[in-house]
Design a protein around this motif. Structure first.
Motif, PDB file in Angstrom:
ATOM      1  N   GLN A  76       3.416   9.810  -0.012  1.00  0.00           N
ATOM      2  CA  GLN A  76       4.293  10.037   1.136  1.00  0.00           C
ATOM      3  C   GLN A  76       5.097   8.827   1.593  1.00  0.00           C
ATOM      4  N   GLU A  77       4.541   7.648   1.466  1.00  0.00           N
ATOM      5  CA  GLU A  77       5.171   6.480   2.074  1.00  0.00           C
ATOM      6  C   GLU A  77       4.666   5.223   1.375  1.00  0.00           C
ATOM      7  N   ILE A  78       5.439   4.154   1.488  1.00  0.00           N
ATOM      8  CA  ILE A  78       5.067   2.863   0.911  1.00  0.00           C
ATOM      9  C   ILE A  78       5.311   1.809   1.974  1.00  0.00           C
ATOM     10  N   GLY A  79       4.486   0.770   1.987  1.00  0.00           N
ATOM     11  CA  GLY A  79       4.710  -0.273   2.978  1.00  0.00           C
ATOM     12  C   GLY A  79       3.892  -1.520   2.720  1.00  0.00           C
TER      13      GLY A  79
ATOM     14  N   MET B 251       0.842  -1.201   0.000  1.00  0.00           N
ATOM     15  CA  MET B 251       0.000   0.000   0.000  1.00  0.00           C
ATOM     16  C   MET B 251       0.875   1.247   0.000  1.00  0.00           C
ATOM     17  N   VAL B 252       0.291   2.348  -0.436  1.00  0.00           N
ATOM     18  CA  VAL B 252       0.969   3.650  -0.421  1.00  0.00           C
ATOM     19  C   VAL B 252       0.164   4.603   0.456  1.00  0.00           C
ATOM     20  N   ARG B 253       0.884   5.485   1.128  1.00  0.00           N
ATOM     21  CA  ARG B 253       0.205   6.473   1.979  1.00  0.00           C
ATOM     22  C   ARG B 253       0.127   7.802   1.251  1.00  0.00           C
ATOM     23  N   HIS B 254      -1.075   8.340   1.167  1.00  0.00           N
ATOM     24  CA  HIS B 254      -1.324   9.632   0.530  1.00  0.00           C
ATOM     25  C   HIS B 254      -1.611  10.687   1.587  1.00  0.00           C
ATOM     26  N   GLN B 255      -1.101  11.879   1.341  1.00  0.00           N
ATOM     27  CA  GLN B 255      -1.416  13.059   2.138  1.00  0.00           C
ATOM     28  C   GLN B 255      -2.069  14.032   1.167  1.00  0.00           C
ATOM     29  N   ASP B 256      -3.346  14.284   1.359  1.00  0.00           N
ATOM     30  CA  ASP B 256      -4.091  15.142   0.445  1.00  0.00           C
ATOM     31  C   ASP B 256      -4.796  16.198   1.288  1.00  0.00           C
ATOM     32  N   GLY B 257      -4.166  17.363   1.415  1.00  0.00           N
ATOM     33  CA  GLY B 257      -4.707  18.375   2.312  1.00  0.00           C
ATOM     34  C   GLY B 257      -4.645  17.846   3.732  1.00  0.00           C
TER      35      GLY B 257
END
Length: 130
Positions: free
Chosen positions: A105-108, A17-23
């Motif tokens: 922002q991140e992957i894990g 999965m990837v982590r998104h930062q959207d606002g």
């Protein structure tokens, strides 16, 4: 309306999965993104996974379709071709934006058990009977 394609990549009981930062929104999701004109859903899945994770994947099969805010999202089961490790990529539209301000922002790798309540992951688990 823009279709979205994403990939469920599973290894050793974990899903990538990837982590998104959207606002103010901060969330984990399956790697994927918008389908460009003239691109098949499978091609979009392969491209998006490569951009976001640096992994070269093969699309195995369509798992499910679901509505999202900009249209329909298509989730495919995918396998890694070359045995490489995933590393955080970049969305080409954000290449000139400093990392702290990018959406990606991140992957894990997350255990299926830990993520079983995630909307997309729960569908993957149900369809694949994991």
């Amino acid at each position: 309306m823009r279709p979205r394609a994403c990939a469920a990549i599973i290894r050793d009981g974990k899903i990538l999965m990837v982590r998104h930062q959207d606002g103010k929104r901060n969330y984990w999701t399956l790697p994927g993104g918008g389908v460009t004109e003239g691109e098949s859903l499978e091609q979009a899945t392969i491209r998006e996974v490569l951009e976001e994770t640096h992994l070269d994947v093969s699309v195995v099969k369509l798992l499910f379709e679901e509505l999202y805010e900009h249209g329909v999202s298509y989730c495919f089961l995918a396998t890694v071709k070359d045995g490489k490790e995933a590393k955080l990529g970049i969305d080409p539209e954000e290449k000139n934006i400093p990392h702290p301000h990018r959406m990606l922002q991140e992957i894990g790798w997350h255990s299926l058990e830990k993520m079983k309540d995630d909307q997309q992951v729960s569908k993957v688990i149900e369809i694949l009977a994991l």
